[in-house]
Design a protein around this motif. Structure first.
Motif, short mmCIF file in Angstrom:
data_model
loop_
_atom_site.label_atom_id
_atom_site.label_comp_id
_atom_site.label_asym_id
_atom_site.label_seq_id
_atom_site.Cartn_x
_atom_site.Cartn_y
_atom_site.Cartn_z
N GLY A 38 40.42 51.78 44.25
CA GLY A 38 41.07 52.99 43.72
C GLY A 38 40.38 53.58 42.51
N CYS A 39 39.26 52.99 42.09
CA CYS A 39 38.47 53.55 41.00
C CYS A 39 37.06 53.00 41.12
CB CYS A 39 39.07 53.21 39.63
SG CYS A 39 38.87 51.49 39.12
N ASP A 40 36.13 53.63 40.44
CA ASP A 40 34.77 53.10 40.35
C ASP A 40 34.84 51.81 39.55
OD1 ASP A 40 32.14 52.47 39.57
OD2 ASP A 40 31.54 54.57 39.67
N PRO A 41 34.35 50.68 40.09
CA PRO A 41 34.47 49.42 39.35
C PRO A 41 33.86 49.47 37.95
CG PRO A 41 33.01 49.19 41.26
CD PRO A 41 33.71 50.49 41.39
N GLN A 42 32.85 50.29 37.76
CA GLN A 42 32.23 50.36 36.43
C GLN A 42 33.13 51.05 35.40
OE1 GLN A 42 29.69 48.45 35.72
NE2 GLN A 42 29.92 47.88 37.89
N GLU A 43 34.15 51.76 35.88
CA GLU A 43 35.11 52.36 34.95
C GLU A 43 35.92 51.29 34.20
OE1 GLU A 43 37.62 55.23 36.80
OE2 GLU A 43 35.95 56.28 37.77
N LEU A 44 35.92 50.05 34.73
CA LEU A 44 36.66 48.97 34.08
C LEU A 44 35.90 48.39 32.89
CD1 LEU A 44 37.87 47.09 37.30
CD2 LEU A 44 39.14 48.76 35.94
N THR A 45 34.60 48.67 32.81
CA THR A 45 33.78 48.13 31.73
C THR A 45 34.30 48.59 30.37
OG1 THR A 45 31.83 48.09 33.16
CG2 THR A 45 31.44 48.03 30.78
N GLY A 46 34.41 47.65 29.46
CA GLY A 46 34.87 47.95 28.11
C GLY A 46 36.36 47.80 27.90
N ARG A 47 37.13 47.71 28.98
CA ARG A 47 38.58 47.55 28.84
C ARG A 47 38.91 46.10 28.49
NH1 ARG A 47 41.14 51.87 33.19
NH2 ARG A 47 39.34 53.28 33.15
N GLN A 48 40.06 45.92 27.87
CA GLN A 48 40.47 44.59 27.43
C GLN A 48 41.63 44.08 28.27
OE1 GLN A 48 42.06 44.29 23.41
NE2 GLN A 48 41.22 42.23 23.17
N VAL A 49 41.57 42.80 28.64
CA VAL A 49 42.67 42.16 29.35
C VAL A 49 43.74 41.76 28.35
CG1 VAL A 49 43.36 40.23 30.82
CG2 VAL A 49 41.09 41.27 31.12
N LEU A 50 44.93 42.30 28.50
CA LEU A 50 46.02 41.99 27.58
C LEU A 50 46.78 40.73 28.01
CD1 LEU A 50 47.47 45.57 26.96
CD2 LEU A 50 45.71 44.34 25.66
N ARG A 51 47.15 40.67 29.29
CA ARG A 51 47.93 39.54 29.79
C ARG A 51 47.87 39.54 31.32
NH1 ARG A 51 51.13 43.50 28.04
NH2 ARG A 51 51.11 42.61 25.96
N VAL A 52 48.33 38.46 31.91
CA VAL A 52 48.42 38.38 33.37
C VAL A 52 49.86 38.06 33.74
CG1 VAL A 52 47.59 37.27 35.48
CG2 VAL A 52 46.04 37.56 33.54
N GLY A 53 50.50 38.96 34.44
CA GLY A 53 51.87 38.75 34.90
C GLY A 53 51.89 38.55 36.40
N ARG A 54 53.09 38.54 36.96
CA ARG A 54 53.26 38.37 38.39
C ARG A 54 54.50 39.12 38.86
NH1 ARG A 54 56.56 35.81 41.20
NH2 ARG A 54 57.28 34.54 39.45
N ARG A 55 54.41 39.74 40.01
CA ARG A 55 55.57 40.36 40.67
C ARG A 55 55.50 39.96 42.13
NH1 ARG A 55 59.98 41.40 42.03
NH2 ARG A 55 61.02 43.44 42.04
N GLY A 56 56.44 39.08 42.56
CA GLY A 56 56.37 38.56 43.91
C GLY A 56 55.07 37.79 44.09
#
Length: 271
Positions: A37-55
């Motif tokens: 749903g996006c160019d994978p390189q658009e993720l570069t530079g973003r920060q992972v805040l947390r990992v949750g779960r839904r189902g």
């Protein structure tokens, strides 16, 4: 297929280690069930805040956006400082300054989908129909009974549908119904309030024990640390067709419901 306990075990095995990481790059291999749903390189530079779960979805929350990860039928995640070169079944990779997160999925029914946030149309298309989380405080016995009371399908099928309560997959359906003494073919609407409460309690207990046991490794499931689960060794009925019931010694039976195997004890689960 990884079920809720396996997905939660996966989350617990890397969530703390990746939190705060900065994305250095992202890579997509062969197409998965849904497009990123996006160019994978658009993720570069973003920060992972947390990992949750839904189902059965893992929610990798970023400072700008969200990755919804589904393990599909045969998927697993690995997270480590370094990983071997990607192979033919490694279809998504997120390289961060704290390690590499990689999705391995031989059958390619899994997915990684980018969404702006959980309220967005992209996320709600996948999450909006899901029922209440069975290990959360929102899973209320009275609401559970009310949800069952209006469903005329077999209780096993209602639980698997995931709109009354989410994530009670095939293995844990059989185990919870055994714990509650309810036959899998019984109509959900005919289950009394006391029996619905027993089933509510059995679902929570079975799923909690499964998470504590590291999930079930029937074929190739492993956590992001490469560890297998051993809940299958504790199973009361699942996968035990023809073997004596641990409670009454009656041979365990297996039937097909909705193209899925169901295991039960005909004595302990008379109705």
């Amino acid at each position: 297929m990884p079920e809720l306990p396996e997905v939660e075990v996966t989350r617990l095995s890397f969530a703390d280690r990746i939190a705060g990481a900065r994305v250095l790059s992202a890579r997509i291999g062969k197409p998965l069930r849904w497009a990123l749903g996006c160019d994978p390189q658009e993720l570069t530079g973003r920060q992972v805040l947390r990992v949750g779960r839904r189902g059965k979805y893992l929610l990798v929350e970023l400072d700008d956006g969200l990755l919804l990860v589904h393990l599909g039928m045969s998927g697993s995640l690995a997270f480590a400082d370094t990983l071997p070169p990607a192979g033919p079944h490694d279809h998504f990779e997120l390289v961060t300054d704290r390690g590499v997160l990689r999705l391995h999925d031989p059958r390619r029914f899994g997915a990684v989908v980018f969404a702006p946030d959980q309220a967005s149309a992209e996320a709600q298309k996948l999450l909006g129909h899901l029922g209440v989380e069975p290990l959360s405080e929102d899973f209320d016995p009275m609401r559970f009974y009310a949800g069952l009371h209006v469903r005329n399908a077999a209780i096993k099928q209602v639980l698997l549908a995931g709109d009354v309560v989410v994530g009670v997959g095939n293995i844990y359906c059989s185990e919870a119904l055994f714990g509650a003494g309810i036959r899998p073919t019984m109509k959900a609407a005919k289950i009394s309030r006391p029996r619905a409460e027993r089933l509510w309690r059995a679902i929570r207990e079975v799923l909690a024990r499964a998470v504590e046991a590291g999930g079930s490794t029937l074929r190739d499931f492993q956590s992001a640390e490469g560890k297998g689960g051993y809940f299958q060794l504790q199973a009361m009925v699942y996968g035990r067709e023809g073997l004596p019931c641990h409670v009454c010694a009656t041979p365990i039976r297996a039937i097909r419901q909705g193209q899925r195997s169901t295991f039960f004890c005909p004595h302990c689960q008379k109705s």
